[in-house]
Design a protein around this motif. Structure first.
Motif: not given
Ligand code: ZN
Ligand code: CU
Length: 488
Positions: A190, A200-201, A203-204, A219, A222, A231, A234-235, A237-238
């Motif tokens: 990213l 993010t959405d 990627v999800i 990953t 980002r 980041s 985010e990771t 969260r995914i």
């Protein structure tokens, strides 16, 4: 026990990969498996190797590579890895995989720097797997599918925007098919221009294909600099959104103003790891390497050119010196050198040590096998951890260092019966001298075989000796992830 072995390694210091203490033992191999460990004085073998107290451990698993093309180029092509004791490579990292999207034109950077333009011929993971089966490497391969590759497949060259719902669905379907055909997970990059527009959405939505398969989310985040904490959030969260384990690639705190911030990143990762499977890999150098266009040059970060398509003669040169010679800014010089790659001296030694010593870390080289003047991590990563960081600096004991290159990596990636020495496991082995093991690859002379790695075996077959170099033995296999070993 009357079984005759194909190979016995006698009088070795056995480090079994689990992190447990070393012990003196013999190791017997028959076919592709370890068949006996202990005092094998009553057994004989076709070949006997006298270890004389040197270490036998599981062959190393390189958690992070860009060897997608190199593993298809014949056994000797992997000398850079087998000469380090590496027996398995994880390919398809940073969002870049050679399958499942064929590309007739030169792929957009950084894809073109990782695999040569004429190699983007695989229209499915099955086709890639087939090629690997008919044309085996000397090492085993575990493969991820890259988001950037899927984006080109779904969006063509129009990449500087989020994918539409329909395009994300196409990527999800391509990923699902590749996973069904044996790919082990999904990777993103990213940070890179072709993917940084992916929210993010998106990627999800693509990662939904991983749900229930046991596949991993891996990953190149980002941001590994000012916003590294965001980041990490985010990771995780995914991973949580689709119910899969996550691996943070080449964890680092980049750029001088972020030096020392592993004091913040590691506790954050630990907090998540308390209730979610989170791991990270790292390489033992304070310089990164990527596309010359990836980061704006700045005077406090030294940059060495590794490759350049328009100026191949620039490989090995300092970017700022070159810019001065040309009478242009460093930014202009970088633009003229593109497509091309560079080494960026942008990390702090204190972070490298803290990240390496952390219990959740694994070792991965992130080496670029196509570069004319590669980052030395391609040839030196594993011996450097064993020699410099374990033996010379005492940062980790040898058992722990080996664990981070073997068993830990096998458990995170779900690789069964490897990364550990026990009867019945595959005979992926390395024999090395703990007193002399040392990386010889440097930033100025990067293509150098290490000292102290005596011999490497893959699936019971010798693929490298320090005395004779790489053998031409196609001993490697394509590995599949076993989801059942997820716990860890
Ligand atoms: Zn990366
Ligand atoms: Cu990478």
């Amino acid at each position: 026990m009357a079984l005759r072995c194909d190979l016995i390694i006698r009088d070795a210091t056995l480090i079994d990969g689990t992190g447990g203490p070393r012990r003196r033992a013999d190791v017997g191999v028959k076919g592709d498996r370890i068949t006996a460990i202990g005092d094998l004085g009553g057994l004989s073998a076709d070949r006997e190797v006298m270890a004389e107290g040197r270490v036998v451990s599981p062959g190393f698993i390189d958690a992070h590579t860009h060897d997608d093309q190199a593993v298809l180029c014949g056994p000797a092509c992997m000398l850079c890895k087998t000469s380090q004791g590496v027996t398995t490579v994880v390919v398809g990292n940073c969002g870049i995989s050679l399958a499942p999207v064929p590309m007739a034109e030169r792929p957009p950077p950084p894809l073109d720097g990782v695999c040569a333009p004429d190699w983007w011929i695989f229209d499915s993971f099955a086709a890639y797997a087939d090629r690997l089966r008919t044309n085996p490497s000397s090492v085993n391969t575990l493969a991820l599918i890259g988001h950037m590759s899927l984006r080109v497949g779904a969006m063509g060259r129009d990449l500087d925007r989020p994918a539409t719902d329909g395009e994300a669905e196409r990527m999800r379907a391509m990923l699902a098919q590749a996973l069904a055909e044996g790919a082990a997970g999904f990777s993103t990059g990213l940070f890179y221009p072709p993917s940084k527009h992916a929210p993010t959405d998106e990627v999800i939505a693509v990662s939904e294909a991983l749900r229930g398969t046991g596949g991993l989310y891996v990953t190149h985040m980002r941001d590994e600099a000012d916003h590294v904490l965001d980041s990490i959030e985010e990771t995780v969260r995914i991973g949580r959104a689709v119910g899969v384990p996550v691996v943070i690639s080449h964890h680092k705190c980049a750029q001088p103003e972020n030096h020392g911030r592993s004091r913040e990143t590691l506790p954050l990762i630990e907090r998540h790891a308390a209730d979610w499977p989170v791991a990270f890999d790292m390489y033992p150098y304070t310089a990164s390497s990527t596309s010359l266009g990836a980061r704006k040059p700045r005077p406090d970060v030294k940059v060495t050119v590794t490759t350049s398509v328009p100026h191949p003669e620039a490989a090995g040169r300092d970017l700022f010196e070159l810019a001065a010679e040309w009478g242009v800014t460093a930014e202009e010089a970088a633009a003229r050198l593109m497509p091309g790659g560079g080494v960026f001296h942008n990390m702090a030694e204190e972070d490298i040590r803290r990240i390496m010593a952390h219990p959740l870390s694994m070792i991965g080289s992130d080496g670029g096998p196509l570069a004319k003047h590669p980052h030395p991590r391609l040839w030196g990563t594993f011996p450097r951890v064993l020699g410099t960081y374990s033996r010379d600096l005492g940062l980790l004991d040898l058992e722990t260092a080996v664990h981070k290159m073997t068993c830990r990596t096998a458990v995170v990636f779900g690789i069964p019966d490897r990364g550990v020495l026990r009867e019945g496991a595959f005979a992926d082995l390395v024999l090395f001298d703990a007193a002399t093991v040392r990386d010889r690859a440097t930033f100025t002379e990067p293509k150098q075989v290490a000292d102290g790695i005596v011999e490497t075996w893959v699936n019971g077959q010798s693929v490298y000796t320090h005395a004779a170099g790489a053998s031409d033995t196609p001993a490697g296999r394509l590995l599949r992830r076993e989801a059942a070993r997820r716990a860890a």
